[in-house]
Design an enzyme around this catalytic site. Structure first.
Site, PDB file in Angstrom:
ATOM      1  N   TYR A   1       0.832  -1.284   0.056  1.00 20.72           N
ATOM      2  CA  TYR A   1      -0.084   0.057  -0.036  1.00 20.72           C
ATOM      3  C   TYR A   1       0.871   1.107  -0.111  1.00 20.72           C
ATOM      4  CZ  TYR A   1      -3.790   3.366   1.053  1.00 20.72           C
ATOM      5  OH  TYR A   1      -4.450   4.328   0.777  1.00 20.72           O
TER       6      TYR A   1
ATOM      7  N   GLN B   1     -10.541   0.096   1.468  1.00 19.73           N
ATOM      8  CA  GLN B   1     -11.160  -0.787   0.595  1.00 19.73           C
ATOM      9  C   GLN B   1      -9.932  -1.494  -0.395  1.00 19.73           C
ATOM     10  OE1 GLN B   1     -11.635   2.595   0.850  1.00 19.73           O
ATOM     11  NE2 GLN B   1     -11.833   3.634  -1.232  1.00 19.73           N
TER      12      GLN B   1
ATOM     13  N   ASN C   1      -3.801   5.955   6.285  1.00 22.63           N
ATOM     14  CA  ASN C   1      -4.352   6.559   7.603  1.00 22.63           C
ATOM     15  C   ASN C   1      -4.958   5.582   8.475  1.00 22.63           C
ATOM     16  OD1 ASN C   1      -6.703   5.599   6.382  1.00 22.63           O
ATOM     17  ND2 ASN C   1      -7.165   7.693   5.347  1.00 22.63           N
TER      18      ASN C   1
ATOM     19  N   THR D   1       2.722   9.584  12.007  1.00 19.24           N
ATOM     20  CA  THR D   1       4.276   9.854  11.892  1.00 19.24           C
ATOM     21  C   THR D   1       4.906  10.411  13.110  1.00 19.24           C
ATOM     22  OG1 THR D   1       6.265   9.940  10.610  1.00 19.24           O
ATOM     23  CG2 THR D   1       4.729  11.732  10.507  1.00 19.24           C
TER      24      THR D   1
ATOM     25  N   GLN E   1       8.832  16.711  10.206  1.00 19.85           N
ATOM     26  CA  GLN E   1       8.195  15.819  10.351  1.00 19.85           C
ATOM     27  C   GLN E   1       6.589  16.182  10.522  1.00 19.85           C
ATOM     28  OE1 GLN E   1      10.187  13.060  10.404  1.00 19.85           O
ATOM     29  NE2 GLN E   1       8.317  11.563  10.595  1.00 19.85           N
TER      30      GLN E   1
ATOM     31  N   GLU F   1       9.164   6.274  16.460  1.00 14.71           N
ATOM     32  CA  GLU F   1       9.366   5.864  14.866  1.00 14.71           C
ATOM     33  C   GLU F   1      10.450   6.132  14.396  1.00 14.71           C
ATOM     34  OE1 GLU F   1       7.124   6.278  10.626  1.00 14.71           O
ATOM     35  OE2 GLU F   1       6.683   7.969  12.348  1.00 14.71           O
TER      36      GLU F   1
ATOM     37  N   ASP G   1      14.229   8.971   5.066  1.00 10.29           N
ATOM     38  CA  ASP G   1      13.109   8.932   4.283  1.00 10.29           C
ATOM     39  C   ASP G   1      13.363   8.510   2.815  1.00 10.29           C
ATOM     40  OD1 ASP G   1      11.442   9.609   6.363  1.00 10.29           O
ATOM     41  OD2 ASP G   1      11.548  11.508   5.918  1.00 10.29           O
TER      42      ASP G   1
ATOM     43  N   GLU H   1       1.286 -35.259  29.429  1.00  7.34           N
ATOM     44  CA  GLU H   1       0.303 -34.577  28.686  1.00  7.34           C
ATOM     45  C   GLU H   1      -1.100 -35.105  28.483  1.00  7.34           C
ATOM     46  OE1 GLU H   1       1.826 -32.362  25.679  1.00  7.34           O
ATOM     47  OE2 GLU H   1       3.085 -31.257  27.041  1.00  7.34           O
TER      48      GLU H   1
END
Length: 433
Positions: free
Chosen positions: A127, A191, A216, A239, A261, A330, A364, A418
Site C-alpha cells: 500500500y 477498500q 491513515n 508519524t 516531521q 518511530e 526517508d 500430557e
C-alpha cells in the site's frame, strides 16, 4: 510554540503515561471499515468501486493501471527525480540484500537434524498512500525488500486521483515502472486493504498473503480486521520524531527536523528531549522563524502545537535515555556528545539517526534504511519493514531409526504426562516394530 513538559522530577514508572502522544481511536475507525470490508468480501470490486466513488470522488470502472500508462509515467518523469529514485533504490538494495537469511542445518544428535529454510511468501499487496503528499519513496521502501526476499507476485495499491483521470499520481506509477512492478491498482483506503486480502475473481485479482505499507487510521483499522486472513506489517499511526539532544546540538538543525516531521500531517508528533534549557529556548526561537518560512505553515503549526508534540526537559541524558525508551519513537535522532555511544544504549525505536549529519529526511529517501517503521510506541516490540517481513521460517526435521529410538523414551514420557498417549504410540510403533 511547542509546549514544555518538565520531567526532571518524574518517576520512571510515570513516563509512558505522561509523554505526549496523538490520540488515535482505531476502535472508532473499526466501526466504519468493518461493514465496508465485509461488503468487499461479499461483492468484490463493485463494492470497492462504490467506496472509491464515495470517499475519493472518482469512479474507476477498471482499477488496474495499464502497462502503457506506467511506461508513459516513467518517460515523463523529471530526470532529476528519476535519478534520485534510482539512487534511493540502489542504496535500499545494498542494505536489504544484506538482510537475506541463509539455510541453517543443525545436527541435534548423530542421525537427527533440524534444518531451517527461509521461504518467501507467494504474493504481497503493497500500500502506497496518496493523501496530503505523494510518496514514491514508499513504493521503493515496500517493493525493494519484497523483491530481495524473492516474492514472485507483487501488487501495488494507491488511491485513485481525480486530477489524474482516476489513476494514482504519475510519480507513483513511474516509481513502480522503474522497479519493474506492472500490477498496480488505483484503489486506496480501507477498500484497498480489503481488495488485497480477498481479491476479485471476475477481474482476475488474486488475494495476497501479506499486506504492508503505511496509511491513515482507516487503513490501520482495515489491517486489524483482515489480520489472520492475511499477514500485515503493522497498524501504522501518525508519524513521529523524537530528538535526544544536549547543549552541543545546533538549534537550527533540531528545529528543521521537528518541522520536517510536522509537515506530514496535523497529527504528526515532534518531540525534543533535552537536558539543556538553553537549547530548548533556542529551538523555540528557530521553530518560530522556520515555520513562518516553510510551505505548509498551517499544517506544521497545527502539528507542533498539538498535544502530541512537546519539548521534554530532563535532568540529564540518563533520564533522557529512559524517556526516549519509554516513548519508543518511530524516528529517533541522537544529537549529543558521544552520540553513537548513547544511540547504542537505546532499546526502543523504529530507526535511530546518529549525530548531526543524519537527519530523518535522509532515512526517508536515500540512507538505504527502510522508512516503513513502527509507530505509536510499538517500537517496544516491533521492527520496521525488512526482507524478513516477507519470509517464512520452515523447519525440516530428519531423524534416522537409531536417533528416534534413542529419544523415544523421552517423547513417550512427555506424551503420557500430557495425557496424549497416541502421541507416544506414534513413536513406539516405529521403535518396537
Amino acid at each position: 510554540m511547542l509546549r514544555r513538559l518538565d520531567l526532571t522530577t518524574a518517576a520512571s514508572a510515570d513516563l509512558r503515561r505522561v509523554l505526549p502522544r496523538a490520540r488515535v481511536d482505531v476502535h472508532a475507525a473499526l466501526e466504519a471499515v468493518t461493514p465496508l470490508i465485509a461488503d468487499v468480501a461479499a461483492r468484490g470490486y463493485p463494492a470497492v468501486r462504490d467506496a472509491t466513488l464515495r470517499f475519493d470522488g472518482v469512479d474507476v470502472p477498471e482499477p488496474r493501471v495499464p502497462d502503457a500508462a506506467l511506461g508513459e509515467a516513467l518517460d515523463r518523469l523529471d530526470p532529476t527525480v528519476r535519478d534520485a529514485l534510482a539512487e534511493s533504490i540502489r542504496r535500499a538494495r545494498i542494505v536489504h540484500e544484506a538482510q537475506r537469511r541463509e539455510v541453517v542445518d543443525v545436527q541435534v544428535v548423530p542421525g537427527g537434524t533440524v534444518t531451517e529454510r527461509w521461504v518467501p511468501v507467494a504474493r504481497v499487496g503493497l500500500y502506497v498512500p496518496g493523501g496530503l503528499a505523494v510518496y514514491p519513496s514508499s513504493v521503493v521502501m515496500n517493493v525493494v525488500p519484497a523483491q530481495v526476499a524473492g516474492v514472485g507476485s507483487i501488487a501495488v495499491f494507491s488511491p485513485a486521483q481525480k486530477e489524474f483521470g482516476g489513476r494514482p499520481h504519475p510519480t507513483i506509477l513511474a516509481a513502480c515502472a522503474l522497479l519493474g512492478v506492472d500490477e498496480v491498482y488505483a484503489v486506496g483506503g480501507a477498500q484497498a486493504v480489503a481488495l488485497a486480502a480477498y481479491g476479485d475473481v471476475s477481474l482476475g485479482i488474486e488475494p495476497v498473503d501479506v499486506v504492508t505499507g503505511p496509511g491513515n487510521i482507516y487503513v490501520a483499522a482495515a489491517k486489524r480486521v483482515v489480520r489472520g486472513i492475511v499477514g500485515i506489517d503493522s497498524e501504522a499511526g501518525p508519524t513521529e520524531i523524537a530528538v535526544l539532544a544536549d547543549a552541543t546540538a545546533d538549534p537550527s538543525h533540531v528545529a528543521a527536523d521537528l518541522i520536517s516531521q510536522a509537515e506530514h500531517d496535523t497529527l504528526a508528533a515532534s518531540v525534543l528531549v533535552t537536558d539543556s534549557t538553553e537549547l530548548a529556548d533556542a529551538v523555540d526561537a528557530e521553530v518560530e522563524r522556520q515555520v513562518a518560512a516553510t510551505k505548509h505553515t498551517d499544517r506544521v503549526r497545527t502539528a507542533l502545537t498539538g498535544e502530541q508534540s512537546a519539548v521534554v526537559l530532563v535532568t540529564d541524558l540518563e533520564q533522557g535515555l529512559a524517556v526516549v525508551d519509554a516513548y519508543a519513537a518511530e524516528h529517533l535522532e541522537v544529537i549529543t556528545v558521544d552520540a553513537r555511544a548513547w544511540a547504542e544504549r537505546v532499546r526502543n525505536a523504529g530507526c535511530i539517526f546518529v549525530g548531526p549529519h543524519a537527519p530523518v529526511s535522509l532515512g526517508d529517501y536515500c540512507a538505504g534504511s527502510n522508512h516503513v517503521l513502527p509507530t505509536g510506541g510499538t517500537g517496544r516490540h516491533a521492527s520496521g519493514l525488512s526482507v524478513q517481513s516477507f519470509l517464512k521460517g520452515i523447519h525440516l526435521v530428519e531423524y534416522d531409526a537409531a536417533a528416534l529410538a534413542e529419544v523415544a523414551p523421552h517423547v513417550i514420557a512427555l506424551a503420557e504426562a500430557e495425557d496424549l498417549p497416541a502421541h507416544g504410540a506414534a513413536v513406539a510403533v516405529r521403535v518396537t516394530s
